[in-house]
Design a protein around this motif. Structure first.
Motif, PDB file in Angstrom:
ATOM      1  N   ALA A 112     -27.922 -43.299  17.524  1.00 17.39           N
ATOM      2  CA  ALA A 112     -27.618 -41.970  18.038  1.00 17.39           C
ATOM      3  C   ALA A 112     -27.861 -40.936  16.946  1.00 17.39           C
ATOM      4  O   ALA A 112     -28.263 -41.260  15.834  1.00 17.39           O
ATOM      5  N   GLY A 113     -27.576 -39.683  17.287  1.00 16.01           N
ATOM      6  CA  GLY A 113     -27.795 -38.608  16.330  1.00 16.01           C
ATOM      7  C   GLY A 113     -29.252 -38.200  16.289  1.00 16.01           C
ATOM      8  O   GLY A 113     -30.113 -38.807  16.931  1.00 16.01           O
ATOM      9  N   GLY A 114     -29.523 -37.156  15.543  1.00 17.96           N
ATOM     10  CA  GLY A 114     -30.900 -36.676  15.457  1.00 17.96           C
ATOM     11  C   GLY A 114     -30.981 -35.373  14.698  1.00 17.96           C
ATOM     12  O   GLY A 114     -30.055 -34.977  13.979  1.00 17.96           O
ATOM     13  N   LEU A 115     -32.071 -34.668  14.886  1.00 16.79           N
ATOM     14  CA  LEU A 115     -32.304 -33.425  14.168  1.00 16.79           C
ATOM     15  C   LEU A 115     -31.271 -32.363  14.550  1.00 16.79           C
ATOM     16  O   LEU A 115     -30.853 -31.570  13.703  1.00 16.79           O
ATOM     17  N   ASN A 116     -30.853 -32.342  15.796  1.00 19.19           N
ATOM     18  CA  ASN A 116     -29.898 -31.319  16.238  1.00 19.19           C
ATOM     19  C   ASN A 116     -28.501 -31.557  15.681  1.00 19.19           C
ATOM     20  O   ASN A 116     -27.820 -30.618  15.257  1.00 19.19           O
ATOM     21  N   THR A 117     -28.032 -32.802  15.675  1.00 20.48           N
ATOM     22  CA  THR A 117     -26.664 -33.095  15.244  1.00 20.48           C
ATOM     23  C   THR A 117     -26.440 -32.794  13.770  1.00 20.48           C
ATOM     24  O   THR A 117     -25.318 -32.503  13.351  1.00 20.48           O
ATOM     25  N   HIS A 118     -27.491 -32.865  12.970  1.00 21.40           N
ATOM     26  CA  HIS A 118     -27.325 -32.735  11.519  1.00 21.40           C
ATOM     27  C   HIS A 118     -27.978 -31.476  10.945  1.00 21.40           C
ATOM     28  O   HIS A 118     -28.017 -31.310   9.730  1.00 21.40           O
ATOM     29  N   ARG A 119     -28.456 -30.587  11.810  1.00 25.26           N
ATOM     30  CA  ARG A 119     -29.163 -29.399  11.304  1.00 25.26           C
ATOM     31  C   ARG A 119     -28.248 -28.487  10.500  1.00 25.26           C
ATOM     32  O   ARG A 119     -28.673 -27.907   9.477  1.00 25.26           O
ATOM     33  N   ALA A 120     -26.989 -28.339  10.912  1.00 27.57           N
ATOM     34  CA  ALA A 120     -26.067 -27.475  10.163  1.00 27.57           C
ATOM     35  C   ALA A 120     -25.830 -28.016   8.758  1.00 27.57           C
ATOM     36  O   ALA A 120     -25.849 -27.263   7.775  1.00 27.57           O
ATOM     37  N   LEU A 121     -25.619 -29.324   8.640  1.00 24.61           N
ATOM     38  CA  LEU A 121     -25.444 -29.935   7.316  1.00 24.61           C
ATOM     39  C   LEU A 121     -26.690 -29.752   6.472  1.00 24.61           C
ATOM     40  O   LEU A 121     -26.610 -29.383   5.288  1.00 24.61           O
ATOM     41  N   VAL A 122     -27.852 -29.996   7.063  1.00 26.39           N
ATOM     42  CA  VAL A 122     -29.109 -29.882   6.319  1.00 26.39           C
ATOM     43  C   VAL A 122     -29.307 -28.451   5.822  1.00 26.39           C
ATOM     44  O   VAL A 122     -29.749 -28.218   4.688  1.00 26.39           O
ATOM     45  N   SER A 123     -28.964 -27.467   6.652  1.00 25.58           N
ATOM     46  CA  SER A 123     -29.071 -26.070   6.234  1.00 25.58           C
ATOM     47  C   SER A 123     -28.162 -25.787   5.040  1.00 25.58           C
ATOM     48  O   SER A 123     -28.565 -25.126   4.069  1.00 25.58           O
ATOM     49  N   CYS A 124     -26.929 -26.301   5.087  1.00 25.39           N
ATOM     50  CA  CYS A 124     -25.998 -26.104   3.967  1.00 25.39           C
ATOM     51  C   CYS A 124     -26.494 -26.786   2.699  1.00 25.39           C
ATOM     52  O   CYS A 124     -26.351 -26.251   1.594  1.00 25.39           O
ATOM     53  N   LEU A 125     -27.083 -27.967   2.834  1.00 24.04           N
ATOM     54  CA  LEU A 125     -27.636 -28.653   1.664  1.00 24.04           C
ATOM     55  C   LEU A 125     -28.783 -27.856   1.063  1.00 24.04           C
ATOM     56  O   LEU A 125     -28.931 -27.781  -0.166  1.00 24.04           O
TER      57      LEU A 125
END
Length: 351
Positions: A112-125
């Motif tokens: 499960a999961g994908g580009l949408n679920t983790h985009r906020a974290l990736v932006s913060c990183l």
């Protein structure tokens, strides 16, 4: 294709009982407590239903689809990227500078999961590290093997190299299953003739895919995931992999903790103090340090599995992201410069 490194002589089960000394982050914010409670009430039943019938073929794509309805992170540029076998996106923020990049691999138990679920974290990183991030939407079970996901991660690394980044300017990172992929991709690179990355960051990583139950008695509280999750998950992986053959043969399940780790770059690991994969994080840290690889382990009191995924929502997630950003800048800013004292001192303690 997974390129296996030579087997190590010291099997994980033969490691001493002592644990590496982590950086302990104490104190739990009220917002963090609320999120843990919400996850326990909201995701806990979903996890238990999946565990009751993991072979059912649950439509887990809904999670990423639902996350896609959320607004994009502010001040973030997202550009689609087509890798040979999967989609990806390049995420950058105003603080991104030339000369460093992050390859990110999302978590989700390979299911499960994908580009949408983790985009906020990736932006913060991206903001914290001052670097653009290539976020890879790798192929997942049950249609594809874990080896396919590792290949997609390596393809993402190649994409960055083709855009002019050197290995010494790239940090490979991921959470949970993505942490596993980060380690396996980094281990595969020397065998594929690719340059070593500058570092590896793993958040609550899976490092051992074998069925096991020894961690159950070791950690009394397990937010969201019940104690038997590891055993059920490992059995499911074995069966799922056996149904997919490559050139007529089933793919072996490979655990990073059982591989030769000596060629890995410096590593940073974050985990919750009461989460299901804390033992994986501790044992991997011990193996890395004994293999001569600098590794900083950060354990956060009261935090659930892969807690930085909530991005800026809690004080603890913000702290972890800031720490990761410093690590990325440290290992990429001057590749020929000696490691900061905190990394060299921790390595010396385990020699």
């Amino acid at each position: 294709m997974v390129v296996r490194t030579p087997a190590v002589r010291e099997h994980p089960d033969q490691l001493p009982a002592g644990r590496p000394t982590p950086h302990i982050h104490r104190g739990v914010s009220l917002r963090s407590r609320a999120l843990v409670l919400g996850a326990r009430l909201g995701m806990g039943p979903v996890v238990r239903v999946w565990m009751a019938a993991p072979e059912f073929g649950w439509p887990l794509d809904w999670l990423d689809a639902a996350a896609g309805l959320l607004p994009r992170p502010r001040h973030t540029q997202v550009r689609p990227v087509a890798l040979p076998n999967c989609s990806a996106e390049r995420v950058s923020t105003p603080s991104s500078v030339a000369g460093r990049a992050i390859l990110y691999l999302h978590g989700g138990a390979f299911l499960a999961g994908g580009l949408n679920t983790h985009r906020a974290l990736v932006s913060c990183l991206s903001t914290s590290a001052g670097a653009p991030v290539l976020h890879v939407g790798y192929r997942m079970l049950p249609r594809h093997t874990i080896g396919s996901a590792v290949s997609d991660a390596v393809d993402g690394y190649r994409w960055l190299l083709q855009r002019g980044y050197r290995g010494s300017e790239i940090v490979v990172s991921g959470d949970s299953a993505g942490g596993y992929l980060a380690f396996m991709a980094a281990l595969s690179m020397p065998r594929l003739g690719l340059p070593k990355p500058a570092g590896v960051v793993a958040i609550s990583p899976i490092t051992d895919l074998r069925p096991r139950t020894e961690a159950i008695a070791d950690t009394p509280t397990w937010p969201v995931f019940p104690p038997s999750t590891l055993h059920v998950f490992s059995r499911y992986l074995t069966r799922a992999q056996s149904r997919i053959t490559v050139k007529g043969e089933a793919e072996l399940l490979i655990s990073p903790i059982a591989e030769d780790l000596r060629d890995l770059p410096p590593v940073m690991i974050h985990a919750g103090a009461n989460e299901i994969l804390r033992m994986d994080a501790e044992r991997m840290t011990d193996r890395l340090l004994r293999s001569g690889v600098p590794c900083d382990l950060h354990v956060w009191e009261g935090q659930m599995h892969a807690f930085p995924v909530v991005a800026n929502a809690t004080r603890e997630s913000r702290g972890a992201i800031r720490s990761i950003g410093r690590f990325v800048r440290d290992v990429t800013s001057a590749p020929d410069r000696p490691l900061p004292n905190r990394h060299r001192e921790r390595l010396a303690l385990h020699r």
